[in-house]
Design an enzyme around this catalytic site. Structure first.
Site, mmCIF file in Angstrom:
data_model
loop_
_atom_site.group_PDB
_atom_site.id
_atom_site.type_symbol
_atom_site.label_atom_id
_atom_site.label_comp_id
_atom_site.label_asym_id
_atom_site.label_seq_id
_atom_site.Cartn_x
_atom_site.Cartn_y
_atom_site.Cartn_z
ATOM 1 N N ASP A 138 -17.696 -112.996 -99.871
ATOM 2 C CA ASP A 138 -16.907 -114.209 -99.674
ATOM 3 C C ASP A 138 -17.073 -114.802 -98.287
ATOM 4 O O ASP A 138 -17.374 -115.981 -98.135
ATOM 5 C CB ASP A 138 -15.430 -113.905 -99.915
ATOM 6 C CG ASP A 138 -14.608 -115.173 -99.823
ATOM 7 O OD1 ASP A 138 -14.792 -116.043 -100.689
ATOM 8 O OD2 ASP A 138 -13.821 -115.313 -98.876
ATOM 9 N N LYS A 156 -9.372 -110.087 -94.132
ATOM 10 C CA LYS A 156 -8.937 -109.909 -95.518
ATOM 11 C C LYS A 156 -7.815 -108.883 -95.643
ATOM 12 O O LYS A 156 -7.419 -108.528 -96.763
ATOM 13 C CB LYS A 156 -10.125 -109.463 -96.396
ATOM 14 C CG LYS A 156 -11.226 -110.505 -96.540
ATOM 15 C CD LYS A 156 -10.825 -111.658 -97.452
ATOM 16 C CE LYS A 156 -11.958 -112.643 -97.633
ATOM 17 N NZ LYS A 156 -11.555 -113.818 -98.449
ATOM 18 N N ARG A 180 -11.087 -126.716 -89.633
ATOM 19 C CA ARG A 180 -10.121 -125.690 -90.032
ATOM 20 C C ARG A 180 -10.385 -124.307 -89.449
ATOM 21 O O ARG A 180 -9.446 -123.563 -89.166
ATOM 22 C CB ARG A 180 -10.091 -125.580 -91.557
ATOM 23 C CG ARG A 180 -11.461 -125.292 -92.150
ATOM 24 C CD ARG A 180 -11.393 -125.047 -93.648
ATOM 25 N NE ARG A 180 -10.848 -123.728 -93.928
ATOM 26 C CZ ARG A 180 -10.604 -123.267 -95.143
ATOM 27 N NH1 ARG A 180 -10.832 -124.022 -96.200
ATOM 28 N NH2 ARG A 180 -10.126 -122.055 -95.322
ATOM 29 N N HIS A 239 -15.814 -121.280 -103.324
ATOM 30 C CA HIS A 239 -15.721 -120.359 -104.456
ATOM 31 C C HIS A 239 -16.275 -121.046 -105.705
ATOM 32 O O HIS A 239 -16.662 -122.200 -105.667
ATOM 33 C CB HIS A 239 -14.266 -119.971 -104.699
ATOM 34 C CG HIS A 239 -13.627 -119.299 -103.526
ATOM 35 N ND1 HIS A 239 -12.285 -119.104 -103.433
ATOM 36 C CD2 HIS A 239 -14.165 -118.802 -102.392
ATOM 37 C CE1 HIS A 239 -12.006 -118.491 -102.286
ATOM 38 N NE2 HIS A 239 -13.138 -118.298 -101.644
ATOM 39 N N SER A 289 -8.560 -116.244 -103.157
ATOM 40 C CA SER A 289 -8.064 -114.903 -102.851
ATOM 41 C C SER A 289 -6.562 -114.775 -102.992
ATOM 42 O O SER A 289 -6.057 -113.720 -103.354
ATOM 43 C CB SER A 289 -8.414 -114.529 -101.414
ATOM 44 O OG SER A 289 -9.786 -114.348 -101.271
ATOM 45 N N ARG A 328 -15.229 -125.901 -96.561
ATOM 46 C CA ARG A 328 -15.262 -124.482 -96.942
ATOM 47 C C ARG A 328 -14.852 -124.309 -98.409
ATOM 48 O O ARG A 328 -15.395 -123.470 -99.113
ATOM 49 C CB ARG A 328 -14.316 -123.710 -96.020
ATOM 50 C CG ARG A 328 -14.344 -122.191 -96.159
ATOM 51 C CD ARG A 328 -13.497 -121.580 -95.046
ATOM 52 N NE ARG A 328 -13.380 -120.135 -95.130
ATOM 53 C CZ ARG A 328 -14.221 -119.277 -94.562
ATOM 54 N NH1 ARG A 328 -15.254 -119.718 -93.868
ATOM 55 N NH2 ARG A 328 -14.022 -117.977 -94.676
HETATM 56 C C1 3PG Z 1 -10.433 -119.417 -96.876
HETATM 57 O O1 3PG Z 1 -9.243 -119.506 -96.606
HETATM 58 O O2 3PG Z 1 -11.238 -118.754 -96.214
HETATM 59 C C2 3PG Z 1 -10.947 -120.193 -98.059
HETATM 60 O O3 3PG Z 1 -10.311 -121.437 -98.125
HETATM 61 C C3 3PG Z 1 -10.640 -119.471 -99.325
HETATM 62 O O4 3PG Z 1 -11.145 -118.165 -99.285
HETATM 63 P P1 3PG Z 1 -10.332 -116.927 -99.842
HETATM 64 O O5 3PG Z 1 -9.473 -117.433 -100.959
HETATM 65 O O6 3PG Z 1 -11.430 -116.041 -100.332
HETATM 66 O O7 3PG Z 1 -9.554 -116.328 -98.744
HETATM 67 CO CO CO Z 2 -13.128 -117.200 -99.955
#
Ligand code: 3PG
Ligand code: CO
Length: 553
Positions: A426, A357, A202, A496, A77, A166
């Site tokens: 996501d 987000k 995490r 991802h 992201s 993750r």
């Molecule tokens: C996260 O931070 O949740 C993942 O490591 C990456 O997810 P994102 O790039 O979609 O935020």
């Molecule tokens: Co993600």
């Protein structure tokens, strides 16, 4: 001289509302039962794909197209939204750190020299994500930094690890811990007192983002700084293996632990005079800890004891807040983003997502910069995320609320651009729960419909795309694309993917004759900004990646 003024597009009108919809974690992949987007009912996204063939295409969202070191790097992201917003491809944190480590420049610059002053008398602490995912950090970079720091005088080193699961397979933390232990034991054989001091998953310890839940950061603080945690172990491999045995346990959510010596004393609390480096290069999940480590005035949780430390980030995480003030590698200098240009050209902008987000369509979109360019022309709306849950429990998340707020913004007539991130594919995809991810994809599709319906009502234009893949593939596959079996079972992919993402344009405001060009077949997310500028009636700056559209008479 430089001017913010954008040239008028020779053919496209100004004043049309443009809705920029980013589906998070929504790639394109072959249909099968682990493709949750395929399995889910997604009539809106299906109709875009099956509509006018010159108004739907795929764009690259991983690897070098978004500034990552190699084509094996999945999208994420941060780099995805940076590219969407900036319209250019920047060498990103992962790459910049690689280069600085390879050339040794990292040890010559201000940040390292600053922390180095602690080495003669004190401990160097390294805090970050123990993973080779390449999204927030990389284990090989940590290994190089450990070697380099000890060659440059560090005699006592403590590593505070956060387990991943993750951006990589669940369970891989054990192997990473073994690699790290071997590295530390090698340093010990050279007379350096190097050990792991604490750890935790995490998502439960330290790496919250956008202030969704400060308790997460506090749990980390207690273990890392105060040396206090509910679990105590003699070494990190044993810690992770044991904690993973609890029912339902996984790498992302391991509880916090500290490593203790034979007398039961924690081996690595952070004390006055110590140096601390947060070794993640990615910003969003480090800025909260960075504030706790750096700010004198801080009221998000009771820090109990605030050691006087020399703190540096791997990168500077926030260019506007200058946080942290010391850093080992300079971040990509992402300037003149499309958001800033458009605001200078009078485009009234609304941006919205839910907490988890929210920073993606604001902070990342604007080149890792907090705040408004012009508060009179912009409105950023954050819908509070549920906290303290994993999103497979609430796979619809706040999609409906995001859709409603955005619809209202469109119908209000107060904005020329609305920009949203719809997180479901996501956030639920990362839980590895396939059934819940199917529900998530349907909810995301419904939110898109709500926004597109409003666009129809006001005669506007929509652009629907995604930042990287996730929900379209939930298993680890071999080169032929078949699921890899381990002990007779598929391995669930929480991370991802390397897949391209769709982009669709349409709406009653889209001028006749607008279609996707055929001559940018390898187009990626960085080509979207120029495209959107065109749809607002402007020509993009020369140094932007080329537009994806043409206007045929
Ligand atoms: C996260 O931070 O949740 C993942 O490591 C990456 O997810 P994102 O790039 O979609 O935020
Ligand atoms: Co993600």
């Amino acid at each position: 001289g430089f001017s913010w003024k954008l040239a008028d597009h020779p053919k496209l009108p100004k004043g049309k509302l443009v809705a920029m919809i980013v589906l998070d974690g929504w790639g394109e992949a072959s249909p099968d039962k682990y493709n949750c987007i395929h399995v889910a009912e997604t009539p809106t996204m299906d109709s875009l794909k099956n509509g006018a063939p010159d108004k739907w295409r795929l764009v690259r969202a991983h690897g070098t197209a978004v500034g990552l070191p190699t084509e094996d790097d999945m999208g994420n992201s941060e780099v995805g939204h940076n590219a969407l917003g900036a319209g250019r491809i920047y060498a990103q944190g992962a790459k910049l750190v690689d280069l600085a480590l390879a050339s040794g420049k990292i040890y010559e610059d201000e940040g390292f020299n600053y922390i180095k002053e602690s080495f003669a008398t004190n401990t160097l602490h390294l805090i970050g994500l123990m993973s080779d995912g390449g999204v927030h950090s990389r284990l090989d970079q940590l290994q190089l930094l450990l070697k380099g720091a000890s060659q440059h005088g560090a005699k006592s080193i403590r590593v505070h690890v956060l387990t991943d699961g993750r951006d990589v397979l669940d369970g891989s933390s054990v192997g990473f811990a073994e690699i790290l232990e071997a590295e530390l034991s090698d340093l010990r054989s050279q007379g350096i007192d190097a050990q792991v001091a604490s750890g935790g998953g995490r998502m439960y310890v330290t790496m919250d983002r956008y202030e969704n839940d400060w308790e997460v950061v506090k749990r980390g603080w207690d273990a890392q700084v105060l040396g206090e945690a509910p679990h105590k172990f003699k070494n990190v491999v044993e810690a992770i293996k044991t904690l993973r045995e609890a029912p339902g346990a996984n790498d992302q959510y391991l509880p916090p632990f500290v490593i203790v010596d034979d007398s039961g004393k924690p081996v690595g609390p952070i004390v006055d005079g110590d140096a601390v480096v947060t070794f993640n290069f990615r910003a969003d999940r480090m800025t909260m800890l960075a504030q706790a480590l750096e700010y004198e005035n801080f009221d998000k949780f009771d820090r109990v004891r605030v050691p006087k430390i020399r703190y540096a980030g791997m990168l500077q995480y926030d260019g506007e807040l200058k946080l942290p003030s010391h850093y080992l590698v300079s971040p990509p200098l992402i300037e003149r983003t499309s958001g800033e240009y458009l605001v200078h050209n009078g485009v009234r902008t609304f941006a919205c997502s839910e907490t988890v987000k929210f920073g993606h369509v604001t902070f990342f979109w604007n080149g890792n910069r907090s705040g408004y360019f012009n508060a009179e022309l912009e409105e950023y709306v954050e819908i509070p995320s549920d906290s303290g849950i994993t999103f497979n429990v609430q796979p619809k998340m706040k999609a409906l609320e995001i859709g409603e707020k955005t619809r209202d913004a469109i119908l209000s007539g107060r904005f020329d651009q609305v920009r949203v991130n719809i997180p479901n594919g996501d956030m639920v995809g990362h839980t590895g729960d396939v059934e819940a991810t199917v529900v998530a994809c349907k909810a995301a599709d419904e939110a898109v419909k709500m926004i597109i319906d409003a666009v129809e009502q006001v005669g506007g234009i929509y652009v629907v795309t995604a930042d990287h893949g996730n929900a379209e593939d939930m298993v680890k596959r071999n080169k032929k694309g078949e699921p890899i079996l381990k002990d007779g079972e598929v391995q669930i992919l929480t991370s991802h993917t390397l897949q391209p993402v769709p982009i669709a344009i349409g709406g009653p405001g889209l001028a006749a004759g607008v279609k996707f060009r055929k001559d940018v077949p390898s187009g990626g997310l960085a080509n979207v900004a120029a495209t959107v500028m065109n749809l607002h009636g402007f020509v993009a700056p020369d140094d932007y990646e080329t537009t994806l559209i043409e206007v045929v008479d």
